[in-house]
Design an enzyme around this catalytic site. Structure first.
Site, PDB file in Angstrom:
ATOM      1  N   ASP A  67      35.413 -55.123  19.050  1.00  0.00           N
ATOM      2  CA  ASP A  67      34.371 -54.619  18.053  1.00  0.00           C
ATOM      3  C   ASP A  67      33.368 -53.759  18.581  1.00  0.00           C
ATOM      4  OD1 ASP A  67      33.065 -56.253  19.981  1.00  0.00           O
ATOM      5  OD2 ASP A  67      32.485 -57.935  18.756  1.00  0.00           O
ATOM      6  N   ASN A 137      26.965 -69.003  17.179  1.00  0.00           N
ATOM      7  CA  ASN A 137      27.079 -69.621  16.129  1.00  0.00           C
ATOM      8  C   ASN A 137      28.874 -69.801  15.841  1.00  0.00           C
ATOM      9  OD1 ASN A 137      27.798 -67.066  15.751  1.00  0.00           O
ATOM     10  ND2 ASN A 137      26.652 -66.438  14.011  1.00  0.00           N
TER      11      ASN A 137
HETATM   12  C1  GLP Z   1      28.635 -60.505  21.023  1.00  0.00           C
HETATM   13  C2  GLP Z   1      30.285 -59.861  20.796  1.00  0.00           C
HETATM   14  C3  GLP Z   1      31.079 -60.997  21.006  1.00  0.00           C
HETATM   15  C4  GLP Z   1      30.564 -61.936  22.232  1.00  0.00           C
HETATM   16  C5  GLP Z   1      29.230 -62.560  21.968  1.00  0.00           C
HETATM   17  C6  GLP Z   1      28.750 -63.633  22.810  1.00  0.00           C
HETATM   18  O1  GLP Z   1      28.210 -60.798  19.600  1.00  0.00           O
HETATM   19  N1  GLP Z   1      30.512 -59.182  19.737  1.00  0.00           N
HETATM   20  O2  GLP Z   1      32.404 -60.600  21.453  1.00  0.00           O
HETATM   21  O3  GLP Z   1      31.484 -62.901  22.423  1.00  0.00           O
HETATM   22  O4  GLP Z   1      28.642 -61.262  21.798  1.00  0.00           O
HETATM   23  O5  GLP Z   1      27.982 -62.909  23.888  1.00  0.00           O
HETATM   24  P1  GLP Z   1      27.615 -63.418  25.323  1.00  0.00           P
HETATM   25  O6  GLP Z   1      28.643 -63.420  26.033  1.00  0.00           O
HETATM   26  O7  GLP Z   1      26.600 -62.649  25.827  1.00  0.00           O
HETATM   27  O8  GLP Z   1      27.024 -64.825  24.755  1.00  0.00           O
END
Ligand code: GLP
Length: 251
Positions: A67, A137
């Site tokens: 993404d 979430n």
């Molecule tokens: C973002 C990314 C996800 C990722 C998520 C969790 O939203 N688009 O791919 O899994 O963050 O982030 P973190 O690993 O910082 O908790």
């Protein structure tokens, strides 16, 4: 599903890197699906270490990121293009023309979504290994909780929860982009293997729901229960609820 217990973030990162390094050794021209966020940073650090030690090479690897934020140039420090260059791609011998991310700065975002869907569809047999983290979430990539699973690359309005969670990287909530382009569920489910990494107590409840609750687009990660080859590498804190309710499921 294979759940691998790790004591802490460091062990999770080392074990996750061992899994990906084995894939690269077994198939040096692998296609890897890459994730961003704080969770995979340790994994990428470990892979860079293995590369510097001469244990693995990325020279024939192809990568496809999940993404990208809409409206951030690839040079913006919070863009996922910048993140990937900074944490992995700029530090190994990968051919940059073999690395792919949705372009969040595109003039025509709908066209960009179609282009990224076609790129993913051209990966014959699906990605070899998809690396995934998870939002608080239950989102994967930027597939946010919804009434349906969206299969192909699409533009998404980020939820309030995700904007809040990601504001820690931007310094102020008003600076967080409100929308993003994300790979849909299809290429994730078509990938040959998934490595799902999760750490921290804040994700303990949602991880249990994702792995053992109903399969529902309200918890996007729950679709992974249907994946043919899912490996979960998670730390003690993230696994605390799973451990209470399904102790027999953990290695
Ligand atoms: C973002 C990314 C996800 C990722 C998520 C969790 O939203 N688009 O791919 O899994 O963050 O982030 P973190 O690993 O910082 O908790």
């Amino acid at each position: 599903m294979n759940i691998i217990f790790c004591e802490d973030y460091e062990e999770m990162s080392r074990k996750a890197a061992a899994v990906i390094a084995s894939q690269i050794i077994l198939k040096p021209d692998s296609t890897l699906g890459l994730a961003t966020g704080s969770t995979p940073i340790g994994l990428y650090d470990e892979l860079v270490k293995k590369y510097n030690l001469g244990e693995i090479s990325f020279s024939r690897i192809h990568t496809y990121n999940l993404d990208e934020y809409i409206g951030l140039a690839p040079t913006h420090e919070q863009s996922y293009a910048y993140f990937m260059n900074h944490h992995l791609l700029g530090k190994v011998d990968i051919n940059m023309s073999n690395t792919h991310l949705p372009f969040g700065f595109a003039k025509d975002i709908e066209q960009e979504c179609r282009n990224y869907t076609s790129k993913l569809a051209s990966v014959s047999g699906g990605l070899d290994f998809q690396i995934l983290g998870m939002g608080h979430n239950g989102h994967i990539g930027f597939n946010e909780p919804d009434s349906k699973f969206i299969l192909d690359t699409h533009c998404i309005e980020l939820t309030k929860e995700t904007i809040e969670a990601n504001s820690r990287f931007f310094g102020h909530i008003d600076l967080v982009p409100r929308s993003a382009i994300t790979m849909g569920i299809r290429p994730i489910m078509n990938s040959k293997q998934v490595l799902f990494i999760v750490n921290g107590s804040a994700k303990a409840e949602i991880l249990e729901k994702a792995l053992f609750g109903d399969v529902t687009p309200n918890v996007p990660a729950s679709i992974l229960q249907m994946h043919r080859s899912l490996t979960v590498v998670a730390d003690r804190e993230a696994l605390s609820v799973v451990q209470q309710l399904h102790p027999e499921q953990i290695y």
